[in-house]
Design a protein around this motif. Structure first.
Motif, PDB file in Angstrom:
ATOM      1  N   ARG A  68      -9.135 -13.803  14.426  1.00 33.57           N
ATOM      2  CA  ARG A  68      -9.726 -14.433  14.127  1.00 33.57           C
ATOM      3  C   ARG A  68     -10.372 -15.465  15.139  1.00 33.57           C
ATOM      4  O   ARG A  68     -11.614 -15.954  14.962  1.00 33.57           O
ATOM      5  CB  ARG A  68      -8.375 -15.524  13.641  1.00 33.57           C
ATOM      6  N   PHE A 121      -5.343  -2.582  12.135  1.00 34.22           N
ATOM      7  CA  PHE A 121      -5.578  -4.061  11.403  1.00 34.22           C
ATOM      8  C   PHE A 121      -6.795  -4.117   9.976  1.00 34.22           C
ATOM      9  O   PHE A 121      -5.675  -4.550   9.168  1.00 34.22           O
ATOM     10  CB  PHE A 121      -5.052  -5.177  12.433  1.00 34.22           C
ATOM     11  N   VAL A 135      -4.185 -13.327   4.880  1.00 31.57           N
ATOM     12  CA  VAL A 135      -5.297 -12.989   5.552  1.00 31.57           C
ATOM     13  C   VAL A 135      -6.433 -12.310   4.900  1.00 31.57           C
ATOM     14  O   VAL A 135      -6.325 -11.779   4.092  1.00 31.57           O
ATOM     15  CB  VAL A 135      -5.180 -11.992   6.378  1.00 31.57           C
ATOM     16  N   GLU A 186      -6.659  -3.264  16.687  1.00 29.78           N
ATOM     17  CA  GLU A 186      -7.005  -3.748  16.005  1.00 29.78           C
ATOM     18  C   GLU A 186      -7.935  -3.336  15.032  1.00 29.78           C
ATOM     19  O   GLU A 186      -8.131  -3.382  13.909  1.00 29.78           O
ATOM     20  CB  GLU A 186      -8.448  -4.892  16.844  1.00 29.78           C
ATOM     21  N   TYR A 218      -7.489 -16.311   8.546  1.00 28.76           N
ATOM     22  CA  TYR A 218      -6.043 -17.259   7.813  1.00 28.76           C
ATOM     23  C   TYR A 218      -5.362 -17.833   7.224  1.00 28.76           C
ATOM     24  O   TYR A 218      -5.982 -19.267   7.985  1.00 28.76           O
ATOM     25  CB  TYR A 218      -4.920 -16.166   8.801  1.00 28.76           C
ATOM     26  N   ARG A 224       1.825  -8.653  16.296  1.00 28.25           N
ATOM     27  CA  ARG A 224       1.296  -8.099  15.015  1.00 28.25           C
ATOM     28  C   ARG A 224       0.528  -9.747  14.014  1.00 28.25           C
ATOM     29  O   ARG A 224      -1.056  -9.326  13.953  1.00 28.25           O
ATOM     30  CB  ARG A 224       2.152  -8.049  13.725  1.00 28.25           C
ATOM     31  N   ASP A 225       0.476 -10.539  14.664  1.00 26.34           N
ATOM     32  CA  ASP A 225       0.080 -11.938  15.654  1.00 26.34           C
ATOM     33  C   ASP A 225      -0.252 -12.085  16.362  1.00 26.34           C
ATOM     34  O   ASP A 225      -1.713 -12.576  15.384  1.00 26.34           O
ATOM     35  CB  ASP A 225       1.199 -13.005  15.127  1.00 26.34           C
ATOM     36  N   ILE A 253       0.322 -11.282   5.459  1.00 31.96           N
ATOM     37  CA  ILE A 253       0.550 -10.323   6.890  1.00 31.96           C
ATOM     38  C   ILE A 253       1.338  -9.361   6.982  1.00 31.96           C
ATOM     39  O   ILE A 253       1.212  -8.319   7.896  1.00 31.96           O
ATOM     40  CB  ILE A 253      -0.045 -11.323   8.521  1.00 31.96           C
ATOM     41  N   ALA A 300      -3.449 -10.810  14.712  1.00 32.27           N
ATOM     42  CA  ALA A 300      -4.552 -11.666  13.984  1.00 32.27           C
ATOM     43  C   ALA A 300      -5.503 -12.638  14.662  1.00 32.27           C
ATOM     44  O   ALA A 300      -6.472 -12.249  14.467  1.00 32.27           O
ATOM     45  CB  ALA A 300      -3.325 -11.949  13.073  1.00 32.27           C
TER      46      ALA A 300
END
Length: 283
Positions: free
Chosen positions: A44, A8, A128, A5, A51, A36-37, A22, A40
């Protein structure tokens, strides 16, 4: 916060305005897209990033089916929205299967989605950006620990540039939920007579550009600049005129948690579904 995290976020702040596709935010070269998603979405959920998602496939929802059984000519729904509901009435479809022009699809889909008349079956995260909360967390709260180095010098450089920018100019990153910029609020006093539809459209474009809302300007941002001198009724009527003349689209709010109750109240209440909340300029 775990290492993935953190990586990222540090990759994200290396881009202009802490905003990036992204696809460019893999914590490591071997990180797969689903992982990866997932990172994200976790960030969030903690309000550290936000995003924009693209709807890849959607289907009609029960309220949408009920609406099609009514006389749509007396309901607050456009011809394009009826066309889209009819297209997905039997099964899920992609945006390309709606029969709508390319420049209309996204706004119509988003409007129906916001009102709960359709439901997404497959989505893809696209752009993002770092939120105010994310900026505060990195600047004021995050404390690394441990003896094993896990960051590259490039990521460390991103963090140092971010800190220098934050210390030099607080609030440099604009996000969709931000308060209006000082440059907009410093404009000369307005009069209701001077606020023609063309002038209101100019304000929409200017605020969208200054706030970086990517053609999704929250109505409350415009309302607090133009009301007064306009009354609430006159303000709402002006937006409806611009919509009827196909110069803008008005879309409902999907993620209410990103805004305060006062900001949501700055939208336009509807008899069906949530309030209209975003302004999308056509063309």
């Amino acid at each position: 916060m775990d290492v993935q995290e953190l990586k990222f976020l540090l990759k994200l702040i290396g881009f202009t305005d802490a905003r990036a596709p992204i696809a460019k935010l893999k914590p490591n070269p071997e990180t797969k897209a689903p992982q990866r998603d997932r990172i994200a979405r976790q960030l969030r959920d903690r309000d550290l990033i936000d995003y924009h998602e693209e709807i890849l496939k959607f289907a009609i929802a029960p309220p949408g089916k009920s609406l099609l059984q009514l006389d749509t000519q007396i309901l607050p729904i456009s011809e394009a929205e009826v066309q889209l509901l009819q297209a997905c009435a039997e099964h899920g479809i992609t945006p390309a299967q709606t029969g709508l022009a390319l420049d209309r699809r996204e706004s119509v889909i988003q409007s129906l989605l916001d009102r709960g008349l359709i439901q997404a079956e497959k989505t893809q995260i696209k752009q993002v950006w770092l939120t105010r909360r994310g900026e505060e967390y990195l600047r004021e709260e995050y404390t690394p620990s441990g003896n094993t180095p896990v960051l590259s010098l490039d990521l460390l450089a991103n963090y140092l540039r971010f800190m220098r920018k934050s210390l030099g100019a607080s609030g440099a990153i604009a996000t969709p939920g931000d308060l209006p910029l000082a440059t907009a609020s410093a404009s000369p006093p307005l009069s209701a007579e001077a606020l023609t539809d063309d002038e209101i459209l100019r304000w929409i474009r200017t605020l969208d550009r200054e706030l970086g809302t990517e053609n999704y300007l929250p109505i409350f941002q415009l309302r607090q600049h133009l009301q007064p001198p306009l009354s609430r009724e006159a303000f709402d009527g002006a937006l409806y005129r611009l919509q009827r003349s196909d110069r803008i689209e008005l879309s409902s709010l999907q993620e209410a948690s990103s805004y305060t109750p006062e900001q949501i109240e700055g939208g336009i209440a509807q008899d069906i579904g949530g309030p209209l909340f975003f302004i999308i300029v056509n063309g």
